[in-house]
Design a protein around this motif. Structure first.
Motif, PDB file in Angstrom:
ATOM      1  N   MET A  61       0.849  -1.194   0.000  1.00 31.10           N
ATOM      2  CA  MET A  61       0.000   0.000   0.000  1.00 31.10           C
ATOM      3  C   MET A  61       0.885   1.244   0.000  1.00 31.10           C
ATOM      4  SD  MET A  61      -2.740   1.261   2.868  1.00 31.10           S
ATOM      5  CE  MET A  61      -3.599  -0.276   2.930  1.00 31.10           C
ATOM      6  N   ARG A  62       0.587   2.222  -0.840  1.00 29.80           N
ATOM      7  CA  ARG A  62       1.364   3.449  -0.891  1.00 29.80           C
ATOM      8  C   ARG A  62       1.271   4.193   0.442  1.00 29.80           C
ATOM      9  NH1 ARG A  62       3.097   5.005  -5.849  1.00 29.80           N
ATOM     10  NH2 ARG A  62       2.283   3.831  -7.637  1.00 29.80           N
ATOM     11  N   SER A  63       2.315   4.982   0.744  1.00 23.29           N
ATOM     12  CA  SER A  63       2.394   5.648   2.046  1.00 23.29           C
ATOM     13  C   SER A  63       1.228   6.586   2.287  1.00 23.29           C
ATOM     14  CB  SER A  63       3.715   6.416   2.145  1.00 23.29           C
ATOM     15  OG  SER A  63       4.801   5.523   2.127  1.00 23.29           O
ATOM     16  N   TRP A  64       0.837   7.357   1.252  1.00 24.10           N
ATOM     17  CA  TRP A  64      -0.232   8.333   1.487  1.00 24.10           C
ATOM     18  C   TRP A  64      -1.563   7.644   1.742  1.00 24.10           C
ATOM     19  CZ3 TRP A  64      -4.545   9.053  -1.644  1.00 24.10           C
ATOM     20  CH2 TRP A  64      -4.527   8.433  -2.898  1.00 24.10           C
ATOM     21  N   TRP A  65      -1.757   6.466   1.144  1.00 25.81           N
ATOM     22  CA  TRP A  65      -2.968   5.698   1.443  1.00 25.81           C
ATOM     23  C   TRP A  65      -2.939   5.208   2.884  1.00 25.81           C
ATOM     24  CZ3 TRP A  65      -7.558   5.380  -0.507  1.00 25.81           C
ATOM     25  CH2 TRP A  65      -7.771   5.621  -1.857  1.00 25.81           C
ATOM     26  N   ARG A  66      -1.779   4.780   3.332  1.00 22.61           N
ATOM     27  CA  ARG A  66      -1.669   4.328   4.730  1.00 22.61           C
ATOM     28  C   ARG A  66      -1.985   5.481   5.697  1.00 22.61           C
ATOM     29  NH1 ARG A  66       3.099   1.090   3.111  1.00 22.61           N
ATOM     30  NH2 ARG A  66       2.493  -1.109   3.207  1.00 22.61           N
ATOM     31  N   VAL A  67      -1.436   6.638   5.399  1.00 25.17           N
ATOM     32  CA  VAL A  67      -1.663   7.791   6.277  1.00 25.17           C
ATOM     33  C   VAL A  67      -3.152   8.164   6.302  1.00 25.17           C
ATOM     34  CG1 VAL A  67      -1.194  10.241   6.618  1.00 25.17           C
ATOM     35  CG2 VAL A  67       0.662   8.683   6.028  1.00 25.17           C
ATOM     36  N   ALA A  68      -3.772   8.218   5.136  1.00 25.07           N
ATOM     37  CA  ALA A  68      -5.186   8.603   5.064  1.00 25.07           C
ATOM     38  C   ALA A  68      -6.075   7.570   5.756  1.00 25.07           C
ATOM     39  CB  ALA A  68      -5.605   8.770   3.598  1.00 25.07           C
ATOM     40  N   LEU A  69      -5.858   6.297   5.422  1.00 17.08           N
ATOM     41  CA  LEU A  69      -6.684   5.249   6.018  1.00 17.08           C
ATOM     42  C   LEU A  69      -6.420   5.131   7.511  1.00 17.08           C
ATOM     43  CD1 LEU A  69      -8.776   3.085   5.400  1.00 17.08           C
ATOM     44  CD2 LEU A  69      -6.921   1.495   4.894  1.00 17.08           C
ATOM     45  N   GLY A  70      -5.146   5.280   7.902  1.00 13.66           N
ATOM     46  CA  GLY A  70      -4.812   5.211   9.324  1.00 13.66           C
ATOM     47  C   GLY A  70      -5.457   6.331  10.114  1.00 13.66           C
ATOM     48  N   THR A  71      -5.485   7.546   9.543  1.00  9.35           N
ATOM     49  CA  THR A  71      -6.109   8.680  10.232  1.00  9.35           C
ATOM     50  C   THR A  71      -7.598   8.453  10.422  1.00  9.35           C
ATOM     51  OG1 THR A  71      -4.479  10.200   9.287  1.00  9.35           O
ATOM     52  CG2 THR A  71      -6.521  11.156  10.122  1.00  9.35           C
ATOM     53  N   ILE A  72      -8.268   7.979   9.374  1.00  9.30           N
ATOM     54  CA  ILE A  72      -9.715   7.724   9.482  1.00  9.30           C
ATOM     55  C   ILE A  72      -9.985   6.616  10.508  1.00  9.30           C
ATOM     56  CG2 ILE A  72     -11.761   6.965   8.226  1.00  9.30           C
ATOM     57  CD1 ILE A  72     -10.510   8.159   5.700  1.00  9.30           C
ATOM     58  N   CYS A  73      -9.196   5.545  10.444  1.00 11.98           N
ATOM     59  CA  CYS A  73      -9.365   4.452  11.414  1.00 11.98           C
ATOM     60  C   CYS A  73      -9.202   4.961  12.846  1.00 11.98           C
ATOM     61  CB  CYS A  73      -8.347   3.342  11.146  1.00 11.98           C
ATOM     62  SG  CYS A  73      -8.705   2.301   9.722  1.00 11.98           S
ATOM     63  N   LEU A  74      -8.179   5.779  13.059  1.00 13.97           N
ATOM     64  CA  LEU A  74      -7.901   6.281  14.399  1.00 13.97           C
ATOM     65  C   LEU A  74      -9.048   7.147  14.910  1.00 13.97           C
ATOM     66  CD1 LEU A  74      -5.855   6.438  16.706  1.00 13.97           C
ATOM     67  CD2 LEU A  74      -4.841   8.418  15.566  1.00 13.97           C
ATOM     68  N   LEU A  75      -9.556   8.042  14.072  1.00 12.98           N
ATOM     69  CA  LEU A  75     -10.629   8.945  14.505  1.00 12.98           C
ATOM     70  C   LEU A  75     -11.920   8.177  14.801  1.00 12.98           C
ATOM     71  CD1 LEU A  75     -10.074  11.957  12.058  1.00 12.98           C
ATOM     72  CD2 LEU A  75      -9.503  11.811  14.498  1.00 12.98           C
ATOM     73  N   ILE A  76     -12.302   7.276  13.897  1.00 13.37           N
ATOM     74  CA  ILE A  76     -13.525   6.497  14.121  1.00 13.37           C
ATOM     75  C   ILE A  76     -13.360   5.597  15.344  1.00 13.37           C
ATOM     76  CG2 ILE A  76     -15.037   4.720  13.171  1.00 13.37           C
ATOM     77  CD1 ILE A  76     -15.451   7.341  11.837  1.00 13.37           C
ATOM     78  N   GLY A  77     -12.181   4.995  15.506  1.00 12.10           N
ATOM     79  CA  GLY A  77     -11.939   4.130  16.658  1.00 12.10           C
ATOM     80  C   GLY A  77     -12.026   4.872  17.974  1.00 12.10           C
ATOM     81  N   LEU A  78     -11.410   6.065  18.022  1.00  8.59           N
ATOM     82  CA  LEU A  78     -11.486   6.857  19.254  1.00  8.59           C
ATOM     83  C   LEU A  78     -12.924   7.272  19.551  1.00  8.59           C
ATOM     84  CD1 LEU A  78      -8.321   9.122  18.842  1.00  8.59           C
ATOM     85  CD2 LEU A  78      -8.672   7.289  20.533  1.00  8.59           C
TER      86      LEU A  78
END
Length: 596
Positions: free
Chosen positions: A1-18
């Motif tokens: 997975m490209r880095s920017w996809w990881r950053v975007a998906l990781g940010t969304i996962c983190l916000l929804i998870g919190l």
């Protein structure tokens, strides 16, 4: 997975998870939406990031999460039930995949994969055992999982891993030879290093924490399920009861649970009748003081407050039978030499349905319990009977006064004391699920009316998104620890359980028909707490005014600072008033009326 996809998906996962972890009691609508998004994110993470182990298993896991999200969106009318069962099943399958991935893996993370898989299997199984709060359990599970996934993706996206070691000049990674040799060209795209020690420790810690939580949830679930009492053979009718007169004594046995030390008690089984005239059986507790004076003793017919709707909610079954139905002044009843006859009502202990806030069924249970107690060889009872009832029991007491002259003229009712009675049913039901925990009581009403009246259809009354919760809440008792599961349900419900205004339509007509508006010949006391948030004082005022306007006589007393249960607490000023009022009725003194 490209880095920017990881950053975007990781940010969304983190916000929804919190969001899910920090605010699990958000409104049902927001919670469902968050869970659906979470399911989709987990699916994308597995499909794009290949984080679930071997490629094939990761793909299967990702497809399962996406299928769960799509399934919920495909059945909007059954969103709650679909997401409850489907996500619970997917969690179990994901646990199985993690276990298989760990057993097949050859990396240092295989142990944590197995541990996490076992945790998911346990959590998913527990969630399926409680379908109404599966959505809550899944929300917490997904929330924690999304936080971990988000942090992992952000780390891998922002901190690009280096190749697994730089080869010296002229030395290829695949062996000795020119740096540009064919074998070393492939080496330029070597995979990143295996996870570092810190990441492995973090993954293991998460897996162990998940397993601890899973074991705790499993233990709590097992305790809640095992704590429910089960009606034993005492509550089963001995053969056919068809044709037996109402109030026939079928069975007695000594009863000792929570009985005052200076009293004796029995539980009894007796015949009564349903609305259709069909013979049914009900149970009751009978209590008398050990030092009661000789000779026939007056009867206090006690109609208890709400304990639940299901068969296992009978006061004679639960751990604290007299506290369960808010019985007032039991010790004083014993000290005065009176005999308390406390019905469980049809359907509590015995085969249902229970006539919850269905007046004639409740009243017949009260009257036939008194008839059956008169047939006990162990007792000598006087004819004089005073009926006490609180909340649901207050409703039953009022109906007892209405039907007694016609249904049981042999029972001499000399007084009716209705304490915070559920008298104004349309007003009660229209507001009951707007107060904290009120939807629990609303679930009892809906289930009872749907089970009793053929023209009241459950699905017509309850909105689709609340049906799972309402059905499950209706099966839990108020006195057991399982009530806390219902409290969670009530907190998750963000609006009324009703599909339409419950004071209209078929259920509205049935509620109005069960308002105790008929004439009551016996002296009547109605007591109300001024701070009651369940049975509202204004609704009680309206009921009393209508009864007075119809020519009735009512002694109406309002107690400042007393809420619904506090009205009948041991320190309530009502208690001495109730005892004096009862003694006056037994002595034949004239009763006062507060009607103008």
């Amino acid at each position: 997975m490209r880095s920017w996809w990881r950053v975007a998906l990781g940010t969304i996962c983190l916000l929804i998870g919190l969001w899910l972890v920090l605010d699990p009691f958000a409104s049902m609508t927001v919670l469902l939406l968050s869970v659906v998004v979470g399911l989709a994110l987990l699916g994308l993470g597995d499909l794009l990031g290949q984080d679930a182990g071997p490629r094939g298993l990761s793909t299967v896991a990702g497809l399962l999460w996406l299928a769960a999200a799509v399934a919920v969106l495909a059945w909007p009318g059954a969103t709650v039930s679909v997401i409850a069962w489907l996500t619970g099943i997917v969690v179990v399958l994901q646990g199985a995949i993690a276990v298989v991935a760990g057993l097949r893996g050859r990396t240092p993370q295989r142990v944590s994969s197995v541990v996490l898989g076992v945790a998911l299997l346990l959590i998913g199984t527990v969630a399926l055992l409680w379908p109404d709060i599966t959505i809550f359990v899944v929300a917490l599970l997904l929330g924690g999982w999304l936080v971990v996934r988000g942090v992992s993706l952000l780390w891998r996206g922002l901190v690009r891993p280096s190749p697994a070691g730089a080869a010296p000049a002229g030395v290829g990674r695949a062996g000795v030879g020119p740096a540009g040799a064919g074998s070393t060209r492939a080496a330029r795209n070597d995979q990143p290093r295996p996870p570092g020690r810190l990441r492995r420790l973090g993954t293991t810690a998460v897996a162990v924490l998940a397993l601890v939580v899973a074991v705790l949830l499993t233990g709590v679930s097992a305790y809640l399920h095992s704590s429910k009492p089960t009606p034993d053979g005492f509550y089963a009718a001995p053969g056919s009861t068809a044709g037996q007169a109402p109030g026939t004594l079928l069975r007695t046995e000594p009863f000792t649970r929570d009985v005052p030390s200076d009293a004796r008690a029995w539980r009894i089984l007796y015949t009564t009748t349903r609305d259709e005239g069909i013979t049914a059986v009900a149970s009751a507790i009978v209590v008398i003081g050990r030092r009661a004076p000789a000779g026939p003793r007056p009867v206090i017919a006690w109609a208890h407050g709400t304990t639940g709707y299901a068969e296992d909610c009978a006061p004679s079954l639960v751990a604290h039978p007299f506290a369960a139905g808010a019985t007032p002044a039991l010790h004083e009843v014993v000290d005065n030499g009176w005999v308390m006859v406390a019905t469980d009502y049809i359907g509590l202990g015995t085969q249902g349905p229970q006539p919850y806030l269905i007046g004639q069924g409740e009243a017949r249970s009260v009257l036939d319990a008194v008839r059956a107690a008169h047939r006990m060889r162990e007792l000598a009872l006087a004819d004089e009977t005073v009926v006490w009832g609180h909340s649901q029991g207050g409703h039953a007491a009022l109906w007892t006064g209405i039907i007694a002259p016609r249904y049981a003229p042999d029972v001499d009712i000399v007084g009716i004391a209705a304490l915070a009675p559920a008298s104004n049913l349309p007003a009660l039901v229209s507001t009951v699920d707007t107060v904290t925990g009120g939807s629990i009581f609303a679930s009892f009403v809906v289930q009872a009316y749907a089970d009793t009246y053929p023209d009241v259809r459950f699905d017509d009354v309850v909105r689709p998104a609340a049906r799972v919760q309402v059905r499950e809440m209706a099966q839990r008792c108020l006195s057991g620890p399982e009530v806390y599961v219902s409290v969670v349900d009530a907190l998750l419900l963000d609006k009324s359980i009703f599909r339409t205004d419950p004071t209209t339509g078929v259920i509205g007509r049935r509620l109005s028909a069960n308002v105790p508006s008929g004439p009551i010949d016996a002296p009547l006391l109605i007591a109300q707490g001024a701070s009651d948030t369940l049975v509202l004082p204004a609704a009680q005022d309206e009921y009393v005014q209508r009864r007075c306007a119809a020519g009735g006589r009512v002694d109406y007393r309002v107690y400042a600072g007393r809420d619904h249960v506090g009205l009948v607490a041991a320190d309530s000023p009502l208690v001495p008033d109730l005892l004096r009022w009862t003694q006056d009725r037994l002595d034949g003194r004239p009763a006062r009326s507060t009607c103008g």
